[in-house]
Write a protein that holds these residues in place. Structure first.
Motif, mmCIF file in Angstrom:
data_model
loop_
_atom_site.group_PDB
_atom_site.id
_atom_site.type_symbol
_atom_site.label_atom_id
_atom_site.label_comp_id
_atom_site.label_asym_id
_atom_site.label_seq_id
_atom_site.Cartn_x
_atom_site.Cartn_y
_atom_site.Cartn_z
ATOM 1 N N ASN A 123 11.415 11.807 18.638
ATOM 2 C CA ASN A 123 10.736 11.218 19.798
ATOM 3 C C ASN A 123 9.448 11.960 20.181
ATOM 4 O OD1 ASN A 123 12.624 9.117 20.164
ATOM 5 N ND2 ASN A 123 14.004 10.563 21.181
ATOM 6 N N LYS A 124 8.789 12.541 19.193
ATOM 7 C CA LYS A 124 7.505 13.192 19.431
ATOM 8 C C LYS A 124 6.357 12.221 19.199
ATOM 9 C CE LYS A 124 9.204 17.774 18.331
ATOM 10 N NZ LYS A 124 9.115 18.926 17.434
ATOM 11 N N LEU A 125 6.671 11.092 18.608
ATOM 12 C CA LEU A 125 5.705 10.034 18.350
ATOM 13 C C LEU A 125 6.431 8.711 18.526
ATOM 14 C CD1 LEU A 125 2.897 9.091 17.190
ATOM 15 C CD2 LEU A 125 3.976 9.179 14.931
ATOM 16 N N SER A 126 5.851 7.819 19.308
ATOM 17 C CA SER A 126 6.503 6.521 19.486
ATOM 18 C C SER A 126 6.182 5.625 18.301
ATOM 19 C CB SER A 126 6.045 5.852 20.791
ATOM 20 O OG SER A 126 4.781 5.258 20.626
ATOM 21 N N ILE A 127 7.088 4.735 18.018
ATOM 22 C CA ILE A 127 6.871 3.802 16.915
ATOM 23 C C ILE A 127 5.661 2.913 17.204
ATOM 24 C CG2 ILE A 127 8.435 1.947 17.659
ATOM 25 C CD1 ILE A 127 9.335 2.094 14.546
ATOM 26 N N ASN A 128 5.455 2.556 18.465
ATOM 27 C CA ASN A 128 4.286 1.742 18.823
ATOM 28 C C ASN A 128 2.983 2.483 18.543
ATOM 29 O OD1 ASN A 128 6.071 -0.212 19.619
ATOM 30 N ND2 ASN A 128 5.608 -0.067 21.789
ATOM 31 N N ASP A 129 2.953 3.787 18.816
ATOM 32 C CA ASP A 129 1.743 4.571 18.546
ATOM 33 C C ASP A 129 1.467 4.646 17.045
ATOM 34 O OD1 ASP A 129 1.292 5.001 21.234
ATOM 35 O OD2 ASP A 129 2.175 7.015 21.249
ATOM 36 N N LEU A 130 2.523 4.836 16.246
ATOM 37 C CA LEU A 130 2.327 4.887 14.800
ATOM 38 C C LEU A 130 1.865 3.531 14.270
ATOM 39 C CD1 LEU A 130 2.377 6.410 12.163
ATOM 40 C CD2 LEU A 130 4.826 5.929 11.987
ATOM 41 N N ILE A 131 2.391 2.466 14.813
ATOM 42 C CA ILE A 131 1.968 1.128 14.393
ATOM 43 C C ILE A 131 0.496 0.916 14.716
ATOM 44 C CG2 ILE A 131 2.243 -1.340 14.914
ATOM 45 C CD1 ILE A 131 5.313 -0.722 15.062
ATOM 46 N N GLU A 132 0.036 1.378 15.865
ATOM 47 C CA GLU A 132 -1.383 1.247 16.209
ATOM 48 C C GLU A 132 -2.259 2.006 15.219
ATOM 49 O OE1 GLU A 132 -2.975 -0.818 18.291
ATOM 50 O OE2 GLU A 132 -0.950 -1.640 18.495
ATOM 51 N N VAL A 133 -1.822 3.180 14.804
ATOM 52 C CA VAL A 133 -2.558 3.933 13.787
ATOM 53 C C VAL A 133 -2.566 3.149 12.480
ATOM 54 C CG1 VAL A 133 -2.527 6.026 12.360
ATOM 55 C CG2 VAL A 133 -2.124 6.189 14.830
ATOM 56 N N ALA A 134 -1.404 2.641 12.101
ATOM 57 C CA ALA A 134 -1.277 1.905 10.838
ATOM 58 C C ALA A 134 -2.152 0.658 10.809
ATOM 59 C CB ALA A 134 0.183 1.530 10.602
ATOM 60 N N LYS A 135 -2.256 -0.022 11.937
ATOM 61 C CA LYS A 135 -3.059 -1.254 11.987
ATOM 62 C C LYS A 135 -4.519 -1.011 11.657
ATOM 63 C CE LYS A 135 -0.342 -3.952 15.297
ATOM 64 N NZ LYS A 135 -0.310 -4.479 16.670
ATOM 65 N N SER A 136 -5.025 0.158 11.995
ATOM 66 C CA SER A 136 -6.437 0.447 11.714
ATOM 67 C C SER A 136 -6.616 1.220 10.409
ATOM 68 C CB SER A 136 -7.058 1.221 12.875
ATOM 69 O OG SER A 136 -6.407 2.455 13.037
ATOM 70 N N ALA A 137 -5.515 1.570 9.763
ATOM 71 C CA ALA A 137 -5.581 2.327 8.510
ATOM 72 C C ALA A 137 -5.766 1.377 7.332
ATOM 73 C CB ALA A 137 -4.311 3.147 8.332
ATOM 74 N N LYS A 138 -6.203 1.927 6.244
ATOM 75 C CA LYS A 138 -6.418 1.161 5.017
ATOM 76 C C LYS A 138 -5.564 1.732 3.895
ATOM 77 C CE LYS A 138 -9.947 -1.278 6.602
ATOM 78 N NZ LYS A 138 -9.531 -2.235 7.542
ATOM 79 N N GLY A 139 -5.174 0.876 2.967
ATOM 80 C CA GLY A 139 -4.527 1.279 1.722
ATOM 81 C C GLY A 139 -3.415 2.287 1.853
ATOM 82 N N SER A 140 -3.604 3.442 1.208
ATOM 83 C CA SER A 140 -2.527 4.429 1.151
ATOM 84 C C SER A 140 -2.200 5.020 2.516
ATOM 85 C CB SER A 140 -2.867 5.538 0.152
ATOM 86 O OG SER A 140 -3.992 6.252 0.575
ATOM 87 N N ASP A 141 -3.173 5.082 3.427
ATOM 88 C CA ASP A 141 -2.877 5.585 4.770
ATOM 89 C C ASP A 141 -1.940 4.634 5.513
ATOM 90 O OD1 ASP A 141 -4.376 7.898 4.414
ATOM 91 O OD2 ASP A 141 -6.189 7.004 5.266
ATOM 92 N N MET A 142 -2.197 3.330 5.390
ATOM 93 C CA MET A 142 -1.289 2.368 6.002
ATOM 94 C C MET A 142 0.081 2.460 5.348
ATOM 95 S SD MET A 142 -1.291 -1.779 6.207
ATOM 96 C CE MET A 142 -2.188 -2.098 7.697
ATOM 97 N N ALA A 143 0.102 2.563 4.030
ATOM 98 C CA ALA A 143 1.379 2.665 3.312
ATOM 99 C C ALA A 143 2.163 3.893 3.752
ATOM 100 C CB ALA A 143 1.129 2.687 1.815
ATOM 101 N N ASN A 144 1.474 5.000 3.981
ATOM 102 C CA ASN A 144 2.153 6.207 4.459
ATOM 103 C C ASN A 144 2.787 5.979 5.825
ATOM 104 O OD1 ASN A 144 1.496 7.688 2.174
ATOM 105 N ND2 ASN A 144 -0.348 8.561 3.086
ATOM 106 N N CYS A 145 2.091 5.277 6.694
ATOM 107 C CA CYS A 145 2.639 4.967 8.022
ATOM 108 C C CYS A 145 3.879 4.087 7.901
ATOM 109 C CB CYS A 145 1.588 4.272 8.885
ATOM 110 S SG CYS A 145 0.179 5.302 9.348
ATOM 111 N N VAL A 146 3.796 3.052 7.080
ATOM 112 C CA VAL A 146 4.939 2.142 6.914
ATOM 113 C C VAL A 146 6.101 2.882 6.250
ATOM 114 C CG1 VAL A 146 5.746 -0.050 5.952
ATOM 115 C CG2 VAL A 146 3.421 0.127 6.845
ATOM 116 N N GLU A 147 5.792 3.761 5.312
ATOM 117 C CA GLU A 147 6.847 4.550 4.671
ATOM 118 C C GLU A 147 7.542 5.462 5.684
ATOM 119 O OE1 GLU A 147 7.630 7.326 0.746
ATOM 120 O OE2 GLU A 147 5.571 7.088 1.470
#
Length: 142
Positions: free
Chosen positions: A5-29
């Motif tokens: 609970n040091k990072l909310s899933i919503n916050d990580l999703i917001e990062v992932a939405k603006s990420a590209k390629g492998s960075d987005m994949a890392n977030c989803v992973e």
């Protein structure tokens, strides 16, 4: 961080939405790993996000998104229409790992025994007839 609970899933999703390629994949992973351990960290925002990212161009995003859906489907049995639609599309993707992950997610959805099975089971039977990999057929058969 998600599990502690040091990072909310919503916050990580917001990062992932603006990420590209492998960075987005890392977030989803990261979401996939966390939901495998603790599915209840997922919310409807997460389900919407991974249902959409099933259509991403990056194969790794597709397969990690499918695994997340497999991990969390039981939390949202009445909100899986978009996910199912995109998983069925991915069930015909050329890469085996994407078809395998779609099979995993669809298998988890079938096990929920919802009204969706009325149309989902015949679709899966048709996929099994076309599928050339026994390992993927076995996932559906289980």
């Amino acid at each position: 961080m998600l599990l502690e609970n040091k990072l909310s899933i919503n916050d990580l999703i917001e990062v992932a939405k603006s990420a590209k390629g492998s960075d987005m994949a890392n977030c989803v992973e990261a979401i996939e790993f966390a939901t495998k351990v603790k599915a209840e960290i997922a919310n409807s925002v997460c389900l919407e996000f991974v249902s959409t990212t099933l259509t991403d161009k990056a194969p790794r995003v597709k397969w990690e998104s499918a695994k997340v859906i497999g991990n969390i489907a039981h939390l949202f049995p009445n909100k899986l229409d978009e996910a199912i639609k995109n998983l069925l599309i991915n069930s015909e993707y050329p890469q085996t790992v994407i078809r395998w992950s779609a099979a995993f997610a669809l298998g988890e959805i079938i096990q929920l025994k919802t009204k969706l099975n009325k149309t989902l089971i015949p679709a899966i039977e048709a996929i099994c007839k076309r599928e050339d990999r026994d390992s993927i057929k076995k996932i559906y058969q289980n």
